[in-house]
Design a protein around this motif. Structure first.
Motif, PDB file in Angstrom:
ATOM      1  N   THR A   5     -20.367 -25.015   6.860  1.00  0.00           N
ATOM      2  CA  THR A   5     -21.576 -25.147   6.065  1.00  0.00           C
ATOM      3  C   THR A   5     -22.495 -23.954   6.233  1.00  0.00           C
ATOM      4  N   ASP A   6     -22.139 -23.063   7.104  1.00  0.00           N
ATOM      5  CA  ASP A   6     -22.967 -21.885   7.349  1.00  0.00           C
ATOM      6  C   ASP A   6     -22.555 -20.793   6.385  1.00  0.00           C
ATOM      7  N   THR A   7     -23.346 -20.603   5.340  1.00  0.00           N
ATOM      8  CA  THR A   7     -22.980 -19.637   4.302  1.00  0.00           C
ATOM      9  C   THR A   7     -23.089 -18.202   4.775  1.00  0.00           C
ATOM     10  N   ALA A   8     -23.684 -17.966   5.953  1.00  0.00           N
ATOM     11  CA  ALA A   8     -23.758 -16.607   6.482  1.00  0.00           C
ATOM     12  C   ALA A   8     -22.413 -16.189   7.070  1.00  0.00           C
ATOM     13  N   LYS A   9     -21.533 -17.179   7.356  1.00  0.00           N
ATOM     14  CA  LYS A   9     -20.229 -16.884   7.923  1.00  0.00           C
ATOM     15  C   LYS A   9     -19.168 -17.019   6.843  1.00  0.00           C
ATOM     16  N   HIS A  10     -18.007 -16.443   7.154  1.00  0.00           N
ATOM     17  CA  HIS A  10     -16.883 -16.614   6.239  1.00  0.00           C
ATOM     18  C   HIS A  10     -16.155 -17.905   6.591  1.00  0.00           C
ATOM     19  N   PRO A  11     -15.612 -18.614   5.594  1.00  0.00           N
ATOM     20  CA  PRO A  11     -14.921 -19.875   5.862  1.00  0.00           C
ATOM     21  C   PRO A  11     -13.655 -19.671   6.685  1.00  0.00           C
ATOM     22  N   ARG A  12     -13.300 -20.697   7.464  1.00  0.00           N
ATOM     23  CA  ARG A  12     -12.104 -20.611   8.302  1.00  0.00           C
ATOM     24  C   ARG A  12     -10.846 -20.388   7.474  1.00  0.00           C
ATOM     25  N   GLY A  13     -10.853 -20.916   6.262  1.00  0.00           N
ATOM     26  CA  GLY A  13      -9.691 -20.739   5.402  1.00  0.00           C
ATOM     27  C   GLY A  13      -9.356 -19.282   5.161  1.00  0.00           C
ATOM     28  N   LEU A  14     -10.367 -18.410   5.189  1.00  0.00           N
ATOM     29  CA  LEU A  14     -10.118 -16.985   4.985  1.00  0.00           C
ATOM     30  C   LEU A  14      -9.173 -16.448   6.056  1.00  0.00           C
ATOM     31  N   TYR A  15      -9.341 -16.903   7.283  1.00  0.00           N
ATOM     32  CA  TYR A  15      -8.535 -16.377   8.379  1.00  0.00           C
ATOM     33  C   TYR A  15      -7.131 -16.978   8.391  1.00  0.00           C
ATOM     34  N   VAL A  16      -6.990 -18.192   7.858  1.00  0.00           N
ATOM     35  CA  VAL A  16      -5.653 -18.740   7.651  1.00  0.00           C
ATOM     36  C   VAL A  16      -4.879 -17.851   6.676  1.00  0.00           C
ATOM     37  N   LEU A  17      -5.532 -17.524   5.570  1.00  0.00           N
ATOM     38  CA  LEU A  17      -4.899 -16.669   4.563  1.00  0.00           C
ATOM     39  C   LEU A  17      -4.709 -15.250   5.084  1.00  0.00           C
ATOM     40  N   PHE A  18      -5.662 -14.782   5.904  1.00  0.00           N
ATOM     41  CA  PHE A  18      -5.584 -13.450   6.514  1.00  0.00           C
ATOM     42  C   PHE A  18      -4.275 -13.297   7.281  1.00  0.00           C
ATOM     43  N   PHE A  19      -3.981 -14.244   8.189  1.00  0.00           N
ATOM     44  CA  PHE A  19      -2.802 -14.101   9.045  1.00  0.00           C
ATOM     45  C   PHE A  19      -1.506 -14.418   8.299  1.00  0.00           C
ATOM     46  N   THR A  20      -1.558 -15.343   7.342  1.00  0.00           N
ATOM     47  CA  THR A  20      -0.365 -15.604   6.537  1.00  0.00           C
ATOM     48  C   THR A  20       0.019 -14.362   5.747  1.00  0.00           C
ATOM     49  N   GLU A  21      -0.970 -13.765   5.105  1.00  0.00           N
ATOM     50  CA  GLU A  21      -0.715 -12.549   4.323  1.00  0.00           C
ATOM     51  C   GLU A  21      -0.330 -11.386   5.221  1.00  0.00           C
ATOM     52  N   MET A  22      -0.881 -11.332   6.430  1.00  0.00           N
ATOM     53  CA  MET A  22      -0.547 -10.248   7.362  1.00  0.00           C
ATOM     54  C   MET A  22       0.957 -10.225   7.643  1.00  0.00           C
ATOM     55  N   TRP A  23       1.542 -11.396   7.944  1.00  0.00           N
ATOM     56  CA  TRP A  23       2.966 -11.435   8.247  1.00  0.00           C
ATOM     57  C   TRP A  23       3.820 -11.219   6.996  1.00  0.00           C
ATOM     58  N   GLU A  24       3.352 -11.712   5.861  1.00  0.00           N
ATOM     59  CA  GLU A  24       4.110 -11.470   4.630  1.00  0.00           C
ATOM     60  C   GLU A  24       4.119  -9.988   4.281  1.00  0.00           C
ATOM     61  N   ARG A  25       2.986  -9.325   4.456  1.00  0.00           N
ATOM     62  CA  ARG A  25       2.915  -7.888   4.180  1.00  0.00           C
ATOM     63  C   ARG A  25       3.684  -7.076   5.213  1.00  0.00           C
ATOM     64  N   PHE A  26       3.759  -7.564   6.467  1.00  0.00           N
ATOM     65  CA  PHE A  26       4.630  -6.938   7.473  1.00  0.00           C
ATOM     66  C   PHE A  26       6.048  -6.871   6.914  1.00  0.00           C
ATOM     67  N   SER A  27       6.520  -8.017   6.399  1.00  0.00           N
ATOM     68  CA  SER A  27       7.899  -8.071   5.898  1.00  0.00           C
ATOM     69  C   SER A  27       8.078  -7.189   4.666  1.00  0.00           C
ATOM     70  N   TYR A  28       7.094  -7.224   3.745  1.00  0.00           N
ATOM     71  CA  TYR A  28       7.250  -6.476   2.495  1.00  0.00           C
ATOM     72  C   TYR A  28       7.152  -4.972   2.725  1.00  0.00           C
ATOM     73  N   TYR A  29       6.061  -4.524   3.351  1.00  0.00           N
ATOM     74  CA  TYR A  29       5.878  -3.082   3.517  1.00  0.00           C
ATOM     75  C   TYR A  29       6.812  -2.493   4.554  1.00  0.00           C
ATOM     76  N   GLY A  30       7.178  -3.303   5.566  1.00  0.00           N
ATOM     77  CA  GLY A  30       8.150  -2.805   6.532  1.00  0.00           C
ATOM     78  C   GLY A  30       9.477  -2.507   5.860  1.00  0.00           C
ATOM     79  N   MET A  31       9.978  -3.463   5.064  1.00  0.00           N
ATOM     80  CA  MET A  31      11.226  -3.238   4.358  1.00  0.00           C
ATOM     81  C   MET A  31      11.102  -2.115   3.340  1.00  0.00           C
ATOM     82  N   ARG A  32       9.974  -2.082   2.626  1.00  0.00           N
ATOM     83  CA  ARG A  32       9.794  -1.049   1.612  1.00  0.00           C
ATOM     84  C   ARG A  32       9.764   0.349   2.215  1.00  0.00           C
TER      85      ARG A  32
END
Length: 483
Positions: A5-32
């Motif tokens: 509820t604290d609009t000055a902070k970023h929602p926790r969901g952002l960090y869930v997506l942050f780390f999910t995308e981090m590992w997906e991009r590891f796989s994509y850019y590493g292979m590329r």
């Protein structure tokens, strides 16, 4: 609704997506990072031994397909699965594709793996970005900052991926590198499954399922392409040339349908769609230069750059990590800069940010124009030329890419939300395809043309960037008050 509820902070969901995308991009850019080298290195080095033109065409077709398939991927989320399930199943398909790539000895299995990774990424990529936008219903500079943080996850993953997969691929064995990409995607799936509850009710399946006509058309097109390739009617080079026009035509028709023929949209929404089309053109040109990182700039690193330090030769693929390093260095300060300038009412308009991104990309190729002069004379240049090129490309990327992602979430009509995110990635698809085809000109008998090829990219980038900056006022007015 967000997880705090604290609009000055970023929602926790952002960090869930942050780390999910981090590992997906590891796989994509590493292979590329190792893909193009694997295609053109000789069979004696354990690679495929293709020509630069054929390898560039295959590389361009793969990387463009990854982003082109975000369009049906967005449609599937909007009409069938919802964003969260699309992310989950897309990640599973990506992991299976990388496992196939890790199996040595069969070209058929290798190309099946490439196709599988492209399909999975098309399903995952637009939908994870869509949920990031939904975490910030208020929009504004805070959403831009959220996308900048999310962008750090992308580049942290790509940095680790290119470092680890690049080393394994070039120094240990190509298929060990592909296997490491599969493990990374598995870790991303675990992260998403364990923490997805922080996304609350976002990304749920639609109440009413859409008609499947669009999917039938996409499936028929994929089958037709496969038949043409297997029968020998088209080879990779000719298919890449055809796909440039196919992607452009599909995009124009899609924007035309949404902007002119959907009577449910208001005049303001139609104008915003027009602005998004202009931003699409700008983004496609930007990515056609920026994505030379995995193709022509990798050739330059491999053949024309002195990479030996104390008797040890650095993998050529590691140069691509300069982009990730500079992203990690500059993304937080630039995100904070946008917020600071916004408070002072000095924040540049979105068209100006796009223009600055293109100008800086063009300047990076101006550096390569001078570096290529030495290559023509047979002189291996120092690492600084590519490093500074990547620095300017990164600064341009930070002006254009996270801002573009955020802009598409702001300007897209609600009923086309994920599909418009798909169109944003189609710009990257077209740019990647052009980058791959362009790299086919960089064979060892064509070194003399290298400076003029780099200069062409420079002039196009700077020219369009200046046009966007000059005409920012009418573009801003068409945005209907969206900042």
């Amino acid at each position: 609704m967000t997880s705090t509820t604290d609009t000055a902070k970023h929602p926790r969901g952002l960090y869930v997506l942050f780390f999910t995308e981090m590992w997906e991009r590891f796989s994509y850019y590493g292979m590329r990072a190792i893909l193009f080298l694997f295609l053109i290195k000789s069979a004696s080095e354990g690679a495929m031994g293709l020509s630069e033109q054929t390898g560039g065409a295959i590389y361009g077709l793969y990387t463009s397909s990854v982003y082109l398939l975000t369009l049906p991927g967005g449609w599937i989320a909007d009409n069938i699965l919802g964003q969260k399930k699309a992310i989950w199943w897309g990640g599973i398909v990506i992991m299976i594709g990388h496992i196939l790539l890790a199996i040595p000895g069969s070209e058929a299995v290798f190309f099946l793996g490439l196709s599988t990774v492209a399909i999975g990424t098309g399903l995952l990529k637009p939908n994870i970005s869509s949920i990031v936008g939904e975490l910030y219903p208020e929009g504004g500079a805070r959403r831009d900052a959220g996308f900048s943080i999310f962008y750090m996850g992308i580049n942290l993953g790509s940095f680790l991926g290119m470092f680890i997969v690049g080393y394994l691929g070039e120094k240990v064995g190509w298929h060990y590198g592909f296997g490491a990409a599969a493990i990374a995607m598995f870790l991303g799936l675990v992260m998403f499954r364990l923490n997805g509850h922080h996304l609350d009710s976002l990304g749920e399946p639609p109440v009413e399922k859409g008609k499947f006509t669009f999917l039938y058309v996409v499936a028929a097109a994929l089958v037709l392409i496969a038949v043409l390739l297997v029968s020998g009617v088209l080879d990779a080079i000719s298919l890449a040339e055809v796909m440039k026009y196919v992607i452009s035509g599909i995009t124009i028709l899609y924007f035309a349908y949404i902007g002119f023929f959907d009577s449910s949209l208001s005049v303001v929404e139609r104008k915003r769609v027009g602005v998004l089309f202009i931003f699409f053109i700008a983004a496609a040109l930007f990515w056609s230069g920026f994505e030379q990182a995995g193709s022509s700039l990798t050739i330059f690193a491999d053949r024309h750059t002195d990479r030996v330090f104390g008797g040890w030769e650095m993998p050529a693929s590691w140069f691509q990590n300069a982009n990730s390093f500079f992203i990690l260095l500059f993304s937080a300060p630039i995100g904070a800069l946008w917020i600071y300038l916004n408070r002072k009412n000095l924040n540049p308009t979105i068209p100006v940010k796009f223009g600055l991104g293109l100008v800086q990309m063009g300047f990076g190729f101006f550096i390569m124009y001078w570096a290529a002069q030495y290559a023509v004379e047979g002189i291996a240049v120092g690492v600084g030329w590519l490093t500074f090129t990547y620095m300017f490309h990164t600064l341009g990327e930070l002006c254009l890419s996270p801002v573009g992602l955020s802009t598409y979430t702001k300007l897209a009509p609600k009923k086309y939300y994920s599909q418009m995110m798909g169109l944003w990635f189609v710009a990257a698809s077209l740019g990647n395809l052009i980058a791959g085809v362009f790299a086919g000109n960089f064979n060892e008998e064509n070194v003399a043309d290298m400076p003029s090829l780099f200069l062409q990219v420079c002039l196009f980038g700077v020219g369009l960037g200046l046009l966007l900056i000059l005409f920012y006022k009418p573009l801003k007015s068409w945005m209907g008050g969206i900042k």
